[in-house]
Every structure is written in C-alpha cells, then in structure tokens.
Design an enzyme around this catalytic site. Structure first.
Site, mmCIF file in Angstrom:
data_model
loop_
_atom_site.group_PDB
_atom_site.id
_atom_site.type_symbol
_atom_site.label_atom_id
_atom_site.label_comp_id
_atom_site.label_asym_id
_atom_site.label_seq_id
_atom_site.Cartn_x
_atom_site.Cartn_y
_atom_site.Cartn_z
ATOM 1 C CG ASP A 48 -2.121 0.800 1.123
ATOM 2 O OD1 ASP A 48 -1.904 2.114 0.935
ATOM 3 O OD2 ASP A 48 -3.213 0.481 1.301
ATOM 4 C CE LYS A 97 -12.844 4.703 -0.634
ATOM 5 N NZ LYS A 97 -13.542 4.106 0.518
ATOM 6 C CB SER A 115 -17.626 -0.884 -8.441
ATOM 7 O OG SER A 115 -18.549 -0.201 -8.273
ATOM 8 C CB ALA A 116 -22.775 -2.556 -8.167
ATOM 9 C CB THR A 117 -19.923 1.897 -10.778
ATOM 10 O OG1 THR A 117 -20.363 3.028 -11.339
ATOM 11 C CG2 THR A 117 -18.569 1.263 -11.050
ATOM 12 C CE1 TYR A 176 -13.383 3.642 -8.169
ATOM 13 C CE2 TYR A 176 -15.738 3.609 -8.302
ATOM 14 C CZ TYR A 176 -14.605 3.118 -7.930
ATOM 15 O OH TYR A 176 -14.719 1.884 -7.276
ATOM 16 C CE LYS A 218 -12.284 0.105 -8.988
ATOM 17 N NZ LYS A 218 -11.350 -0.611 -8.356
ATOM 18 C CE1 TYR A 275 -15.257 -6.489 -3.770
ATOM 19 C CE2 TYR A 275 -14.421 -4.105 -3.191
ATOM 20 C CZ TYR A 275 -14.144 -5.719 -3.526
ATOM 21 O OH TYR A 275 -12.952 -6.065 -3.451
ATOM 22 C CG LEU A 309 -26.306 7.541 3.034
ATOM 23 C CD1 LEU A 309 -26.852 8.923 3.061
ATOM 24 C CD2 LEU A 309 -27.452 6.615 2.767
ATOM 25 N NE ARG A 319 -24.052 11.375 -5.106
ATOM 26 C CZ ARG A 319 -23.543 10.598 -4.458
ATOM 27 N NH1 ARG A 319 -22.750 11.160 -3.264
ATOM 28 N NH2 ARG A 319 -23.970 9.359 -4.303
ATOM 29 C CG ASP A 324 -26.310 9.609 -6.977
ATOM 30 O OD1 ASP A 324 -25.504 9.246 -7.238
ATOM 31 O OD2 ASP A 324 -26.931 10.315 -6.060
HETATM 32 P P1 NAD Z 1 -9.662 2.703 0.258
HETATM 33 O O1 NAD Z 1 -9.174 3.958 -0.321
HETATM 34 O O2 NAD Z 1 -9.835 2.568 1.730
HETATM 35 O O3 NAD Z 1 -8.423 1.766 -0.125
HETATM 36 C C1 NAD Z 1 -7.524 1.755 -1.443
HETATM 37 C C2 NAD Z 1 -6.106 1.375 -0.827
HETATM 38 O O4 NAD Z 1 -5.344 1.458 -1.738
HETATM 39 C C3 NAD Z 1 -5.861 2.466 0.130
HETATM 40 O O5 NAD Z 1 -5.175 2.025 1.435
HETATM 41 C C4 NAD Z 1 -4.646 3.399 -0.690
HETATM 42 O O6 NAD Z 1 -3.719 3.739 -0.022
HETATM 43 C C5 NAD Z 1 -4.271 2.146 -1.593
HETATM 44 N N1 NAD Z 1 -3.888 2.639 -2.801
HETATM 45 C C6 NAD Z 1 -4.396 3.551 -3.797
HETATM 46 N N2 NAD Z 1 -3.382 3.861 -4.853
HETATM 47 C C7 NAD Z 1 -2.412 2.964 -4.566
HETATM 48 C C8 NAD Z 1 -1.414 2.504 -5.487
HETATM 49 N N3 NAD Z 1 -1.315 3.182 -6.748
HETATM 50 N N4 NAD Z 1 -0.468 1.819 -5.032
HETATM 51 C C9 NAD Z 1 -0.607 1.162 -3.878
HETATM 52 N N5 NAD Z 1 -1.507 1.574 -3.093
HETATM 53 C C10 NAD Z 1 -2.586 2.105 -3.334
HETATM 54 O O7 NAD Z 1 -10.914 1.987 -0.570
HETATM 55 P P2 NAD Z 1 -11.911 0.811 -0.353
HETATM 56 O O8 NAD Z 1 -13.238 1.409 -0.130
HETATM 57 O O9 NAD Z 1 -11.161 -0.153 0.738
HETATM 58 O O10 NAD Z 1 -11.999 0.215 -1.566
HETATM 59 C C11 NAD Z 1 -11.197 -0.834 -2.099
HETATM 60 C C12 NAD Z 1 -11.173 -1.506 -3.493
HETATM 61 O O11 NAD Z 1 -12.696 -1.622 -3.755
HETATM 62 C C13 NAD Z 1 -10.954 -0.096 -4.477
HETATM 63 O O12 NAD Z 1 -10.294 -0.625 -5.780
HETATM 64 C C14 NAD Z 1 -12.541 0.185 -4.917
HETATM 65 O O13 NAD Z 1 -12.468 0.992 -5.963
HETATM 66 C C15 NAD Z 1 -13.159 -0.897 -4.690
HETATM 67 N N6 NAD Z 1 -14.483 -0.555 -4.386
HETATM 68 C C16 NAD Z 1 -14.748 0.027 -3.443
HETATM 69 C C17 NAD Z 1 -16.195 0.331 -2.945
HETATM 70 C C18 NAD Z 1 -16.505 1.204 -1.839
HETATM 71 O O14 NAD Z 1 -17.725 1.797 -1.851
HETATM 72 N N7 NAD Z 1 -15.847 1.593 -0.835
HETATM 73 C C19 NAD Z 1 -17.387 0.019 -3.951
HETATM 74 C C20 NAD Z 1 -16.882 -0.873 -5.004
HETATM 75 C C21 NAD Z 1 -15.365 -0.954 -5.196
HETATM 76 C C1 WQD Z 2 -25.963 6.145 -1.688
HETATM 77 C C2 WQD Z 2 -27.251 6.870 -1.668
HETATM 78 C C3 WQD Z 2 -27.176 8.976 -2.809
HETATM 79 C C4 WQD Z 2 -24.645 10.701 0.042
HETATM 80 C C5 WQD Z 2 -20.877 4.981 -4.800
HETATM 81 C C6 WQD Z 2 -20.191 4.837 -6.095
HETATM 82 C C7 WQD Z 2 -20.052 3.579 -6.599
HETATM 83 C C8 WQD Z 2 -19.672 2.562 -5.265
HETATM 84 C C9 WQD Z 2 -20.110 2.775 -4.104
HETATM 85 C C10 WQD Z 2 -17.154 2.130 -5.544
HETATM 86 C C11 WQD Z 2 -27.585 7.487 -3.114
HETATM 87 C C12 WQD Z 2 -27.574 8.942 -1.515
HETATM 88 C C13 WQD Z 2 -25.294 9.775 -0.477
HETATM 89 C C14 WQD Z 2 -25.254 12.009 0.778
HETATM 90 C C15 WQD Z 2 -27.379 11.198 -0.120
HETATM 91 N N1 WQD Z 2 -17.937 2.945 -5.018
HETATM 92 N N2 WQD Z 2 -26.627 10.115 -0.717
HETATM 93 N N3 WQD Z 2 -26.525 11.864 0.729
HETATM 94 O O1 WQD Z 2 -23.510 6.454 -5.000
HETATM 95 O O2 WQD Z 2 -24.402 4.310 -4.346
HETATM 96 O O3 WQD Z 2 -22.156 4.392 -4.990
HETATM 97 O O4 WQD Z 2 -20.097 4.144 -3.865
HETATM 98 O O5 WQD Z 2 -17.041 1.544 -6.278
HETATM 99 O O6 WQD Z 2 -19.052 3.439 -7.703
HETATM 100 O O7 WQD Z 2 -20.774 5.608 -7.171
HETATM 101 O O8 WQD Z 2 -23.061 5.265 -2.639
HETATM 102 O O9 WQD Z 2 -23.039 6.114 -0.458
HETATM 103 O O10 WQD Z 2 -22.586 7.863 -2.334
HETATM 104 O O11 WQD Z 2 -24.940 7.059 -2.036
HETATM 105 O O12 WQD Z 2 -28.415 11.279 -0.290
HETATM 106 O O13 WQD Z 2 -24.650 12.955 1.285
HETATM 107 O O14 WQD Z 2 -27.084 7.918 -0.640
HETATM 108 O O15 WQD Z 2 -27.915 9.619 -3.790
HETATM 109 O O16 WQD Z 2 -28.689 7.328 -3.259
HETATM 110 P P1 WQD Z 2 -23.383 5.379 -4.437
HETATM 111 P P2 WQD Z 2 -23.354 6.784 -1.750
#
Ligand code: NAD
Ligand code: WQD
Length: 339
Positions: free
Chosen positions: A33, A86, A126-128, A151, A155, A179, A202, A294, A297
């Site tokens: 990391d 992210k 991601s589900a995105t 972003y 993915k 996810y 959120l 937003r 969304d």
């Molecule tokens: P996070 O930011 O907490 O963790 C990511 C980690 O990667 C951090 O510790 C950061 O320091 C490290 N990092 C970033 N760029 C790097 C690089 N170039 N080299 C080495 N380390 C690096 O995020 P998270 O929520 O734990 O997410 C983890 C993964 O899951 C990410 O790939 C994210 O896109 C994916 N993901 C997250 C979510 C979410 O909502 N949290 C949803 C879907 C997918």
């Molecule tokens: C959830 C709901 C907002 C904040 C994001 C990324 C997605 C994935 C997960 C990484 C929505 C509403 C939010 C606020 C609100 N990440 N909201 N007020 O948008 O579903 O997904 O995180 O891969 O790619 O897009 O998550 O937690 O931002 O929002 O009303 O201050 O809450 O509109 O309906 P989202 P979120």
C-alpha cells in the site's frame, strides 16, 4: 495455500478487513500500500485483534522494479487487488490521476504477476459497471452499462482488460468481484472506514452527523420512482465482503479463466430507511434536508447474489441493524478515524 497472499491496498477500508479475515483463516499475508488514502495504524490494529502481523511494503502498484523485487523475494500464490482511487467526484476533476492509478496500476501489477508466473487474481470491481440497468435485481449476465464518471469507467476498463488477459493466456485465474455498497466496520470497533476530508458516501456522512462533526445530511433527491422517493441501494457489511474474498480465493485456485460474482445482499434500502435505522442504533437524531439529485446517481441498485451463493458458497449474513451498530461503534470510538 502454500504461498503468501499479496493484498494491494490492504491498509485501506475493505483491504484491512480482508487482511484480518485472511490472517484469521491461517493465510500468510503481504500488504502492499502506498498509504495515499489509509494509515499504517489499521495494520497495527489488525495485529492487536488477531495476534498476527501482515508483512507490510509501502509502495505503489505502478512501481515495476519494486514489484519485480517483491515477487522475486517471496513465494506469492495469489493477489487480492484492492489498490486504487475511488472517489467518484474527484475522478471527474482528476481523470488522468484516476486512469493512471487504477488502469495503469492494474496493468503494471498484472505484468509483474505474469513475469513472476503468479496467475491467481481477485479484483475489486463495482456494481457501477452495470450503469443504469432497466431491471432489478442485477444479475452478473446483465450487460455492462455506461458508467457516468472516470472512476466507473476505470473499473470497467480493468474488467475488460482482465477478460482479454485471461483469453490470451490460459494460466490466468481471475475473479471479478462486483461490490454493491460496502458499509459497516469490524465488530470490535477497532477498524473501519476513515475517509479523508469531507465524506462522499452516505454512511460516513450520516455517522459524522451523528457525532456532531457535520451539521446535517443532504438527501440527494426525494423524487425518484421509489417507495419514499429517495435512492435505493444494496448495503453490504464489510465483514461479509471480506469473507466473500476468502471464498473467491478458494474458488480461483481450483479452476482457470475469468469469472464474475456480485457481492451484495439482495436487499435494497432507501436513504430515509438508512437514516431511521441509524437513529435507532445510535439514539441520535440525524438532521437532514432534501436537496436536488446528485448528478450521475441512479434511482435504485441491488444485487441478485445467487451466483455467489451457488458457486462460492458465500452469502451475506449480517443485516441492516448490525451494519449500523458496527459503524456507530467504530465512529464513536474513533471520531477522527485513525488519527
Ligand atoms: P480505500 O481507499 O480505503 O483503499 C484503497 C487502498 O489502496 C488505500 O489504502 C490506498 O492507500 C491504496 N492505494 C491507492 N492507490 C495505490 C497505489 N497506486 N499503490 C498502492 N496503494 C494504493 O478504498 P476501499 O473502499 O477499501 O476500496 C478498495 C477497492 O474496492 C478499490 O479498488 C475500490 O475501487 C473498490 N470498491 C470500493 C467500493 C466502496 O464503496 N468502498 C465499492 C466498489 C468497489
Ligand atoms: C448512496 C445513496 C445517494 C450521500 C458509490 C459509487 C459506487 C461505489 C459505491 C465504488 C444514493 C444518497 C449519498 C449523501 C445522499 N463505489 N446520498 N446524501 O452513489 O450508490 O455508490 O459508492 O465503487 O461506484 O458511485 O453510494 O453512499 O454515495 O450513495 O442522499 O450525502 O445515498 O444519492 O442514493 P453510491 P453513496
């Protein structure tokens, strides 16, 4: 498993919970990391929780030489690849940084893996990538959509390049884990999500409002075609997610090719339902105001999680109230995250 598991991004939110679950399951773990969005303190807390320490390398997944040395000096059997940036809004303002970190980073990592003949990879997708599906719940065979931001596109690009890679070389075994909305924290309250600066998602926002760090929540739109007008998402406990990675790892070492699994619960909750559930567990009022939608969304998004249950023998076990109380414990014990 004979070799070590390399966890990129293992100090971050999902990576730290997965590192703990791996150590508890008996795996030897190396965390790589660059700490750009995390703190080494998460790894110290993992050690306190399970009595085992992951090896730690502070470095960047885009650093070829470091990666070659890392693979040459360790017997690594699989890579769990969490490292990446992210924040959706930030990706719109800094697209090059996002494509470089996420896409170039993943390419550099895969090149180093191939040079070292390590072909087992679990990728954090991601589900995105589904964009805006017309039907719920979302199955893995639904077409991928058009993500609305760099972003999301990063993915999807990584998923596609990993599909091409698996076609080009039959030794690759790759899991693409999509996810839904990861939330929650370890039940100890010692590790959890510690966003830098202003939270975008959120639950981090709601929990900051609950402890008084932020004044009120803005609810982004109450005129969606949902039962109460607010957006619906499939919130999944980070511990369930961590366990899903162990099952995915066990699956990919037994077969080849690339496969996709949704990691979600199959149940969606609206923003207002989340606020109410958080108020119940915390005993705090969450002041909120309804504001405009937003941009980017979608109205609703939840998973069909049956494929993961059938093929990975994994199912999310923790419900909404457990997610909320674990966030509340983490947030109230650590109002400033790991600082
Ligand atoms: P996070 O930011 O907490 O963790 C990511 C980690 O990667 C951090 O510790 C950061 O320091 C490290 N990092 C970033 N760029 C790097 C690089 N170039 N080299 C080495 N380390 C690096 O995020 P998270 O929520 O734990 O997410 C983890 C993964 O899951 C990410 O790939 C994210 O896109 C994916 N993901 C997250 C979510 C979410 O909502 N949290 C949803 C879907 C997918
Ligand atoms: C959830 C709901 C907002 C904040 C994001 C990324 C997605 C994935 C997960 C990484 C929505 C509403 C939010 C606020 C609100 N990440 N909201 N007020 O948008 O579903 O997904 O995180 O891969 O790619 O897009 O998550 O937690 O931002 O929002 O009303 O201050 O809450 O509109 O309906 P989202 P979120």
């Amino acid at each position: 498993m004979a070799g070590k598991i390399l966890v990129t991004g293992g100090a971050g939110y999902i990576g730290s919970h997965t590192t703990l679950a791996l150590l508890e399951s008996g795996y030897n773990v190396i965390v790589l990391d660059n700490l750009c969005n995390s703190s080494i303190e998460s790894l110290h807390r993992i050690e306190t929780l399970c009595g085992k320490t992951p090896e730690f390398v502070q470095g960047d997944i885009r650093d070829r030489i470091m990666l070659d040395n890392l693979f040459a000096s360790n017997h690594i059997s699989a890579v769990l690849h969490f490292a990446g940036l992210k924040a959706v809004g930030e990706s719109v303002n800094s697209p090059l940084e996002y494509y470089d970190n996420n896409v170039t980073g993943s390419i550099t990592l895969c090149q180093a893996m191939a040079r070292a003949e390590v072909y087992n990879l679990v990728f954090s997708s991601s589900a995105t990538v589904y964009g805006e599906p017309t039907e719920m719940p979302i199955r893995e065979d639904f077409p991928t959509g058009v993500p609305t931001n760099p972003y999301g596109r990063s993915k999807l690009m990584i998923e596609e390049l990993l599909q091409d890679l698996a076609k080009s070389e039959s030794r690759w075994s790759i899991a693409l884990l999509r996810y839904f909305n990861p939330v929650g924290a370890h039940q100890s309250g010692m590790i959890g999500e510690a966003p830098n600066g202003h939270p975008n998602n959120l639950l981090p926002y709601v929990s900051q409002v609950a402890i008084g760090g932020l004044e009120q929540l803005s609810v982004f739109g109450a005129n969606y075609p949902t039962q109460d007008g607010t957006g619906i998402r499939d919130y999944i406990h980070v511990q369930d997610l961590a366990e899903g990675h162990i099952n995915a790892l066990q699956n990919i070492v037994q077969r080849k090719g690339v496969d996709i699994w949704n990691l979600g619960t199959g149940t969606g909750y609206s923003v207002l339902e989340i606020i109410r559930a958080f108020e119940v567990v915390s005993g705090r009022k969450i002041p909120y105001k309804i504001v405009d939608r937003r941009p980017g969304d979608i109205a609703e998004c939840w998973a069909n999680p049956e494929k993961a249950e059938l093929e990975l023998n994994w199912k999310a076990k923790r419900g909404l109230s457990e997610m909320m109380s674990d966030i509340w414990r983490w947030q109230s014990n650590n109002p400033k995250g790991y600082d």
